[in-house]
Design a protein around this motif. Sequence first.
Motif, short mmCIF file in Angstrom:
data_model
loop_
_atom_site.label_atom_id
_atom_site.label_comp_id
_atom_site.label_asym_id
_atom_site.label_seq_id
_atom_site.Cartn_x
_atom_site.Cartn_y
_atom_site.Cartn_z
N LEU A 140 0.84 -1.21 0.00
CA LEU A 140 0.00 0.00 0.00
C LEU A 140 0.87 1.26 0.00
O LEU A 140 0.61 2.20 -0.74
CB LEU A 140 -0.94 0.00 1.20
CG LEU A 140 -2.08 -1.02 1.14
CD1 LEU A 140 -2.77 -1.15 2.49
CD2 LEU A 140 -3.10 -0.63 0.06
N ALA A 141 1.92 1.25 0.84
CA ALA A 141 2.81 2.40 0.92
C ALA A 141 3.51 2.65 -0.41
O ALA A 141 3.86 3.78 -0.76
CB ALA A 141 3.84 2.19 2.02
N ASN A 142 3.72 1.58 -1.18
CA ASN A 142 4.44 1.66 -2.45
C ASN A 142 3.54 1.67 -3.67
O ASN A 142 4.02 1.45 -4.78
CB ASN A 142 5.38 0.44 -2.57
CG ASN A 142 6.68 0.67 -1.85
OD1 ASN A 142 7.56 1.34 -2.38
ND2 ASN A 142 6.78 0.17 -0.63
N LEU A 184 -5.11 7.15 0.63
CA LEU A 184 -4.24 6.12 1.21
C LEU A 184 -4.52 5.82 2.69
O LEU A 184 -4.68 4.66 3.08
CB LEU A 184 -2.77 6.51 1.00
CG LEU A 184 -1.73 5.47 1.40
CD1 LEU A 184 -1.87 4.19 0.60
CD2 LEU A 184 -0.30 6.02 1.23
N GLY A 185 -4.58 6.87 3.51
CA GLY A 185 -4.79 6.68 4.95
C GLY A 185 -6.10 5.95 5.25
O GLY A 185 -6.08 4.91 5.92
N PRO A 186 -7.24 6.45 4.75
CA PRO A 186 -8.53 5.76 5.02
C PRO A 186 -8.56 4.32 4.51
O PRO A 186 -9.09 3.43 5.18
CB PRO A 186 -9.54 6.63 4.27
CG PRO A 186 -8.90 7.98 4.17
CD PRO A 186 -7.44 7.73 4.07
N LEU A 196 3.31 10.40 4.45
CA LEU A 196 2.81 9.13 5.01
C LEU A 196 3.35 7.89 4.29
O LEU A 196 3.85 6.96 4.92
CB LEU A 196 1.27 9.14 5.01
CG LEU A 196 0.61 7.95 5.71
CD1 LEU A 196 0.98 7.88 7.18
CD2 LEU A 196 -0.92 8.03 5.56
N GLY A 197 3.24 7.87 2.94
CA GLY A 197 3.67 6.71 2.17
C GLY A 197 5.15 6.38 2.38
O GLY A 197 5.49 5.26 2.78
#
Lengths: 300, 300
Positions: free
Chosen positions: A121-123, A132-134, B132-133
């Motif tokens: 997800l981070a990538n 991204l956060g939600p 964040l990412g």
Amino acid sequence: MSTLDRINQSLEKAMILAHSKQGPQLLQEAMHYSVFPGGARIRPQLCLAVAAACGDDDPALSNAAASAIELLHCASLVHDDLPCFDNAQLRRGRPSVHAAYGERIAVLSGDALIVLAFQVLANSGTRSIFRLGPLMNTIAMSVGSPHGIVAGQAWECESKVVLRDYQRAKTGSLFEAATAAGAQAAGADAATWRPLGEWLGEAYQVADDIRDVVADQTELGKPAGQDVAHDRPSSAKDLGLSGAVQRFDELVQKSIASIPHCKGEKMLRALVTQESERLVPSDWFKDAKRKILFRQTSHS
Amino acid sequence: MSTLDRINQSLEKAMILAHSKQGPQLLQEAMHYSVFPGGARIRPQLCLAVAAACGDDDPALSNAAASAIELLHCASLVHDDLPCFDNAQLRRGRPSVHAAYGERIAVLSGDALIVLAFQVLANSGTRSIFRLGPLMNTIAMSVGSPHGIVAGQAWECESKVVLRDYQRAKTGSLFEAATAAGAQAAGADAATWRPLGEWLGEAYQVADDIRDVVADQTELGKPAGQDVAHDRPSSAKDLGLSGAVQRFDELVQKSIASIPHCKGEKMLRALVTQESERLVPSDWFKDAKRKILFRQTSHS
């Protein structure tokens, strides 16, 4: 490219993040073994189907969400099979991870797959950074405490269990995340899509209970009769077999009815119908009924 | 508020995300037991110290990063103590999680703490959404395969191990993430701060090896002599005790020398010096040398 190919390609891409010749090899092998070849990949299929129904305007993010959900599902299978839980020697028709690589590598593979899910997800390379956060939160909640799949497994350690809470956490939560995250990845409202995942997750759990009683090891690719062997809550035990089958049919109908009006409505109905037939095939079940009857006759 | 209070408060806030009266209780209890009361919380201290040195303009994000790192550290302790690894009955001077709650809850607590770490990041409420990412990626890489703490533990399952790769993954990686994430949370460059974490992590691992040989159970709060008992790579075995102590001192000096010129330079130097004294106290070590001499004499 089929959706299944898209999912497997995203998963192979994810595995590259965990791979290096300079790192410990057994862990990497066992992680790959845990994820490939997969089963029906129903959760990521569902995630991508909902994303498609919502426009799928950021495929990088929906791919990441679908992969993360499947990686977390695979991690849970590896840990559920451990000696201290089901002590299952078979999974998908071949040795379970701890049977093939030992218990230590199985614990670590599960851990590393959980981490990899969030790393994917981070990538993701999403262009919708505010989603991204939600999205991560939706997925994390469906896995952790108090209501995710890990909590579902933890219900098996409690002396008093409400069957529905247990099943909803153990299976339903990740299905719910699959539909919610699919919507979120495409910028749509998660809440509208949760009921589909919820009903389908419950249907899936009931189907699993039925299959555990009815199917044999060859059909399941894992040992049958595990609910009784481990004295686990089961709808087939609670409702009787025909009650459980009736419940399954109701839940499939509720799943279909919950699909919101949208462009992908027809495709989603077809997916749910096809999946329910795969889970509890009409033909197979007639056979199974005969089998049970035969067992009862030969035992009496 | 002291930094330690700030860390513990953030961790208590994190635990709320995992808590519900409607969820399974043993899992929630065991998760709390795994995190409280903590040890020195050196990794989150380091993370927040670097964030402070870089201006700490988004404390919500630096708190989340520090908590996530500590939760992941706690998760790794719970899983390392499992019967299939160290089978440790003691941790921080009381029963380890599996000794107190059983093996199943210990496996699940570790899993749920890993998930919670990423959930905390997703829920940070940061106003610097673009950070964040990359921050999540830094932290995930320091835990997973191929070079994170899980990979470090997996090196113990390989037949050939390079001591430095093993130690860097098992301990160094999370220290490196602590400094890098601290910088990233404050919008600073991660690479500038990695060497501090790297040297300090190596120092910490060497100190751990020394303590495993020299200290007794009361001082450690966990069983001593575990490296020899489990035939694990150890710098005290490889370099001899005095060689290991010399290496420790060198690494502390390298850590201090690597601190970039910044407003928080003095505070960081003091933190490193104080921590190195806590790890291998000058006095305690003189005593320990006497103890070893005594043991050798009485064995001869």
